[in-house]
Scaffold this motif. Structure first.
Motif, PDB file in Angstrom:
ATOM      1  N   ALA A 148       0.817  -1.139  -0.079  1.00 17.11           N
ATOM      2  CA  ALA A 148       0.044   0.263   0.180  1.00 17.11           C
ATOM      3  C   ALA A 148       0.805   1.386  -0.025  1.00 17.11           C
ATOM      4  N   ILE A 149       2.116   1.066   0.934  1.00 19.93           N
ATOM      5  CA  ILE A 149       2.843   2.477   0.785  1.00 19.93           C
ATOM      6  C   ILE A 149       3.655   2.427  -0.290  1.00 19.93           C
ATOM      7  N   LEU A 150       3.892   1.489  -1.042  1.00 21.07           N
ATOM      8  CA  LEU A 150       4.574   1.602  -2.539  1.00 21.07           C
ATOM      9  C   LEU A 150       3.505   2.387  -3.433  1.00 21.07           C
ATOM     10  N   LYS A 151       2.552   2.465  -3.204  1.00 23.04           N
ATOM     11  CA  LYS A 151       1.376   3.136  -4.010  1.00 23.04           C
ATOM     12  C   LYS A 151       1.053   4.480  -3.677  1.00 23.04           C
ATOM     13  N   GLY A 152       1.631   4.904  -2.570  1.00 25.73           N
ATOM     14  CA  GLY A 152       1.399   6.144  -2.004  1.00 25.73           C
ATOM     15  C   GLY A 152       2.364   7.156  -2.345  1.00 25.73           C
ATOM     16  N   PRO A 153       2.394   8.255  -1.900  1.00 22.42           N
ATOM     17  CA  PRO A 153       3.252   9.481  -2.233  1.00 22.42           C
ATOM     18  C   PRO A 153       4.555   9.160  -2.434  1.00 22.42           C
ATOM     19  N   ARG A 154       5.358   9.747  -3.067  1.00 16.14           N
ATOM     20  CA  ARG A 154       6.795   9.389  -3.529  1.00 16.14           C
ATOM     21  C   ARG A 154       7.707   9.494  -2.334  1.00 16.14           C
ATOM     22  N   GLY A 155       7.568  10.230  -1.689  1.00 21.08           N
ATOM     23  CA  GLY A 155       8.223  10.503  -0.431  1.00 21.08           C
ATOM     24  C   GLY A 155       8.112   9.380   0.599  1.00 21.08           C
TER      25      GLY A 155
ATOM     26  N   MET B  33       7.170   6.480  -0.361  1.00 19.79           N
ATOM     27  CA  MET B  33       7.854   5.244  -0.948  1.00 19.79           C
ATOM     28  C   MET B  33       8.959   5.219  -0.565  1.00 19.79           C
ATOM     29  N   ALA B  34      10.007   6.481  -0.857  1.00 26.31           N
ATOM     30  CA  ALA B  34      11.335   6.424  -0.761  1.00 26.31           C
ATOM     31  C   ALA B  34      11.629   6.192   0.877  1.00 26.31           C
ATOM     32  N   LEU B  35      10.888   6.818   1.921  1.00 26.84           N
ATOM     33  CA  LEU B  35      11.122   6.299   3.051  1.00 26.84           C
ATOM     34  C   LEU B  35      11.000   4.728   3.415  1.00 26.84           C
ATOM     35  N   LEU B  36      10.061   4.237   2.808  1.00 23.32           N
ATOM     36  CA  LEU B  36       9.983   2.816   3.157  1.00 23.32           C
ATOM     37  C   LEU B  36      11.291   2.013   2.369  1.00 23.32           C
ATOM     38  N   LEU B  37      11.442   2.351   1.359  1.00 26.36           N
ATOM     39  CA  LEU B  37      12.714   1.592   0.602  1.00 26.36           C
ATOM     40  C   LEU B  37      13.686   1.835   1.251  1.00 26.36           C
ATOM     41  N   ILE B  38      14.024   2.971   1.443  1.00 21.56           N
ATOM     42  CA  ILE B  38      15.496   3.374   1.972  1.00 21.56           C
ATOM     43  C   ILE B  38      15.515   2.701   3.465  1.00 21.56           C
ATOM     44  N   THR B  39      14.665   2.749   4.093  1.00 23.89           N
ATOM     45  CA  THR B  39      14.683   2.099   5.571  1.00 23.89           C
ATOM     46  C   THR B  39      14.829   0.824   5.631  1.00 23.89           C
ATOM     47  N   PHE B  40      13.942  -0.032   4.666  1.00 25.10           N
ATOM     48  CA  PHE B  40      14.010  -1.547   4.386  1.00 25.10           C
ATOM     49  C   PHE B  40      15.436  -1.767   4.073  1.00 25.10           C
ATOM     50  N   LEU B  41      16.069  -1.211   2.934  1.00 23.08           N
ATOM     51  CA  LEU B  41      17.177  -1.724   2.267  1.00 23.08           C
ATOM     52  C   LEU B  41      18.543  -1.518   3.251  1.00 23.08           C
ATOM     53  N   LEU B  42      18.243  -0.417   4.068  1.00 26.54           N
ATOM     54  CA  LEU B  42      19.277  -0.302   5.164  1.00 26.54           C
ATOM     55  C   LEU B  42      19.326  -0.981   6.274  1.00 26.54           C
TER      56      LEU B  42
END
Length: 560
Positions: free
Chosen positions: A383-390, A392-401
């Motif tokens: 759901a967050i991947l489909k949300g605002p770009r900011g 989505m970026a927070l989610l992916l950066i936190t996940f990958l780190l």
């Protein structure tokens, strides 16, 4: 008399804010009906907690007994001293990555020191009333590192699921998968079969009899199966030598400044994770029961419980959302159910210690696979991947780190980036309008806001009007400077309308001072119109001396 009454009220309010829910419950009256409900709920949660505590401890790189010590000691104090009526504390998946890393690099004594430091941080945060602020960490950040932790825990269990022989598995996720590939020749099909059977039993019981303790039933059945048929798989007894039948004596390692400084980042991570997850769990409990927890009391209790757990041979603990929900569904009424849960885990440890040795590690790995699946929150992630770009970026950066670098780095970067994104969004909402349009009398009458009504007439010669809308904080001052200094020319007067500015911070004040100084140098008079009480106090406290008017009309009257 008035002063004494106010002081007494403040003290009463302070006492109420830091009173554990257990005391509140006893003040309300605690009878046989409540005890009966709490007893059943506490026993139910204990049955769920026992296999989970051992599995999480093994995944954390310590013996299974340390998970039980944590559920007993920390679980008791979190319920007895906490700010929630239904919170169940103990080891959770959130700590697995941190604990494994600390134990691998500093040994168990290093973990004890880090946990005690984290406990002190949590208690200080509670006393400083920071409980509300911890809950402001954005959901994409929480989802990112929670899903990342789930992936790391799953990766740590692949060796036991496949029965691989690994002497010293690396902590890094990618390196661990490389080690699995190198050890694939040691694969034991019996271990994979036991893991599959355990998974099947857990899912089957949960679907067919959802009220029964699926984890305990599956683990007990698999242990009996393996022991009865002498299935050649590694067990708790073969790897750890079983578990003790009593709590260990208190132990405090030697403290040194160098060690404390070295373990500070890990302690901070433990404190953040413990605070976040405990308050999230308390919020979930509130949603299920309609009650309200005391966040600062909860942080103090979490801090004390972690310190006690570390001294008594345990690992970090926090509020466990799944066990707390189980406690509520089982009919818990008060924190006594959590205390009973801790006592019941102790009783089961004393009675079942010999039997625990037969539990296959592949079965416990299967339990953790279910835990990982529940932690991952795939629906929220998508759901967050489909949300605002900011977001989505927070989610992916936190996940990958979280997965590829370090959990501490992931949390810090996620929080900082979320703050920067928020400030950027807030700054974009701030608008600075030049030369406010003037309305005819008949047009003005149609407006609901009488303060903005102006008769149609030209602005006085050499007067410019600017209206600032939104909070005037450090994220917006750059825009203010740019627009204001592009006004061009040097008018004899500038009116700044601040009636739509709800707050102003130090950065806003300093840039305003800078602007007033530049205006004075150019012989331009500045008048502030419609300043609200909050910003007015800040301006006064920080020594801003400038002409003011109650409204734009009053300011214009000075130049007519």
């Amino acid at each position: 008399m008035i002063f004494k009454t106010t002081k007494g009220a403040d003290q009463a309010s302070l006492w109420s804010a830091f009173t554990p829910k257990l005391i509140t419950v006893f003040q309300e009256g605690y009878g046989a009906d409540r005890l009966k409900a709490d007893l059943f709920a506490g026993l139910t949660v204990a049955i769920v907690a026992m296999p989970l505590s051992m599995a999480l401890a093994i995944a954390s790189g310590v013996g299974p007994e340390r998970g039980l010590f944590t559920a007993i000691v920390a679980g008791f104090f979190i319920s007895a001293l906490g700010g929630s009526r239904h919170q169940i504390g103990g080891p959770t998946g959130a700590f697995v990555v941190v604990v494994y890393g600390v134990v691998a690099h500093h040994g168990y004594d290093g973990l004890v020191i880090a946990t005690i430091m984290a406990g002190l941080m949590l208690m200080a945060a509670g006393w400083a009333k920071l409980g509300t602020f911890i809950k402001y960490i954005p959901y994409p950040v929480v989802t990112g590192f929670t899903t990342g932790i789930a992936l790391i825990i799953f990766s740590s269990q692949v060796g036991d699921l496949l029965g691989l022989t690994l002497n010293h598995p690396p902590a890094d996720v990618l390196e661990r998968w490389e080690a699995y590939a190198a050890a694939i020749g040691t694969f034991h099909w019996q271990a994979l079969l036991i893991a599959a059977m355990t998974l099947g039993l857990i899912v089957g019981v949960q679907l067919r009899w959802p009220k029964l303790p699926a984890f305990l039933i599956a683990i007990a059945a698999i242990a009996l199966f393996c022991h009865g048929l002498s299935v050649p798989v590694e067990s708790i007894g073969s790897r750890f030598g079983g578990i003790p039948r009593m709590l260990p004596p208190p132990h405090l390692p030697v403290l040194g400044f160098a060690k404390i400084r070295e373990l500070f980042p890990a302690a901070l991570t433990i404190a953040l994770l413990g605070g976040i997850e405990s308050l999230l769990s308390a919020v979930v409990a509130d949603g299920m029961t309609g009650r309200r927890h005391r966040s600062n009391v909860e942080l103090v209790a979490q801090g004390f419980a972690n310190m006690a757990s570390a001294v008594m041979g345990g690992i970090p603990a926090t509020g466990a959302i799944a066990r707390t929900a189980t406690n509520i569904r089982a009919g818990a009424r008060t924190p006594v159910s959590g205390m009973i849960h801790a006592a019941a885990v102790l009783a089961m440890m004393l009675v079942l210690a010999p039997f625990v040795s037969y539990i296959p590690l592949a079965g416990l790995a299967a339990v953790l696979v279910i835990v990982c699946w529940n932690m991952a929150e795939f629906s929220a992630f998508r759901a967050i991947l489909k949300g605002p770009r900011g977001d989505m970026a927070l989610l992916l950066i936190t996940f990958l780190l979280t997965v590829l670098v370090d959990l501490s780095v992931a949390i810090c970067v996620g929080v900082v980036l979320s703050a920067l994104f928020f400030m950027h969004r807030m700054a974009e909402t701030v608008a600075l309008e030049k030369s406010i349009p003037l309305l005819a009398a008949d047009e003005a009458e149609a407006l609901p806001d009488a303060a903005n009504r102006l008769e149609r007439r030209a602005l006085p010669h050499g007067v410019e009007v600017f209206r600032l809308n939104g909070p005037f904080f450090f994220g917006a001052v750059a825009q203010f400077e740019e627009v204001l200094y592009r006004a061009g020319g040097r008018p004899r007067a500038i009116i700044l309308v601040l009636e739509d500015v709800p707050l102003i911070d130090a950065s806003g004040v300093m840039i305003l001072k800078k602007f007033l100084k530049a205006a004075a140098g150019g012989h331009t008079k500045v008048v502030l119109a419609g300043v609200q009480p909050g910003p007015q106090k800040v301006l006064s406290d920080m020594g801003v001396s400038v002409a003011q008017a109650e409204s734009l009309n009053a300011a214009l009257a000075q130049f007519s």
